[in-house]
Design an enzyme around this catalytic site. Structure first.
Site, PDB file in Angstrom:
ATOM      1  CG  ASP A 170      -1.994   1.032   1.205  1.00 11.43           C
ATOM      2  OD1 ASP A 170      -1.791   2.078   0.562  1.00 11.43           O
ATOM      3  OD2 ASP A 170      -3.059   0.804   1.816  1.00 11.43           O
ATOM      4  CG  HIS A 201      -4.930   2.555  -1.007  1.00  7.56           C
ATOM      5  ND1 HIS A 201      -4.979   2.574   0.368  1.00  7.56           N
ATOM      6  CD2 HIS A 201      -5.950   3.336  -1.423  1.00  7.56           C
ATOM      7  CE1 HIS A 201      -5.969   3.336   0.766  1.00  7.56           C
ATOM      8  NE2 HIS A 201      -6.587   3.814  -0.298  1.00  7.56           N
TER       9      HIS A 201
END
Length: 232
Positions: A170, A201
């Site tokens: 992420d 993400h």
């Protein structure tokens, strides 16, 4: 499958819109679907529709209504992405939690007093953690929540089960922040964290370039099992 409804604020000083998807028969429970920074867009509405198809009442409140009602943005459009970041910067997250709590009350009323869970994505993942700490929601799930490492001081207030999905690649949540989440939450009796190697993400977005189908299927199956255990 769903349609708009209006929900009164906790302070009784206004109303906001929410997308509500109802199951074909009696609801097993209710789920509040907490938006990303892109508003209650087609992807969030699809998540509601899918939960309704699985037998839950699903409600996605418009949490940007105080700034700009009816926001629907596309994560793959650069201008939309920048607009979404600006909206997030203007949001009062304490008021957003109050609106989520009002949505929980509305959901409980609609299903006759049963259990209510919440599931959030991105900004919504952070808000799902805050909802677990600040409301009586029965179960909470957060996907790639940003800044949860800064909320660990609230973990003592979590009374009901929490599930967090953390993609290890992420680019909005550093390895250090992820390590802090594990250090702060791995021993919490109500919190479970799943890590996803190589995923970034937004991997569970319903549509668009961010989606990873295999990762989304795995995380969503875990979420479904979690809600089946704690809401039904």
């Amino acid at each position: 499958m769903g349609s708009p409804i209006s929900i009164e604020t906790l302070a009784k000083d206004g109303q906001f819109s929410a997308y509500c998807a109802k199951p074909a028969g009696a609801a097993k429970a209710a789920i509040i679907v907490i938006q990303e920074i892109f508003g209650v867009n087609p992807g969030i509405r699809k998540k509601c529709d899918d939960w309704a198809a699985a037998g839950y009442l699903a409600i996605a409140p418009d949490l940007f209504w105080r700034i700009k009602p009816g926001v629907e943005l596309d994560a793959d459009v650069p201008e939309d992405f920048q607009a979404a970041l600006a909206l997030m910067g203007q949001m009062d997250q304490t008021l957003a939690i109050a609106d989520i709590e009002a949505s929980i009350h509305e959901a409980r009323a609609l299903i006759g007093g049963g259990k209510v869970g919440c599931v959030g994505y991105c900004l919504g993942g952070r808000l799902a953690f805050m909802t677990a700490a600040r409301t009586d929601v029965n179960a909470s799930v957060g996907y790639y929540g940003v800044g949860i490492d800064g909320l660990l001081g609230e973990k003592h207030a979590i009374a009901h089960p929490v599930l967090l999905h953390v993609p290890k690649a992420d680019h909005f949540v550093s390895p250090e922040a992820q390590a802090a989440m594990h250090a702060g939450l791995d021993d919490h009796p109500k919190v479970t964290i799943y890590d996803y190697d190589g995923l970034d993400h937004g991997f569970a977005a319903e549509m668009g370039q961010r989606r990873d189908a295999a990762g989304a299927a795995l995380a969503d199956s875990r979420t479904a099992a979690f809600f089946a255990e704690h809401l039904e």
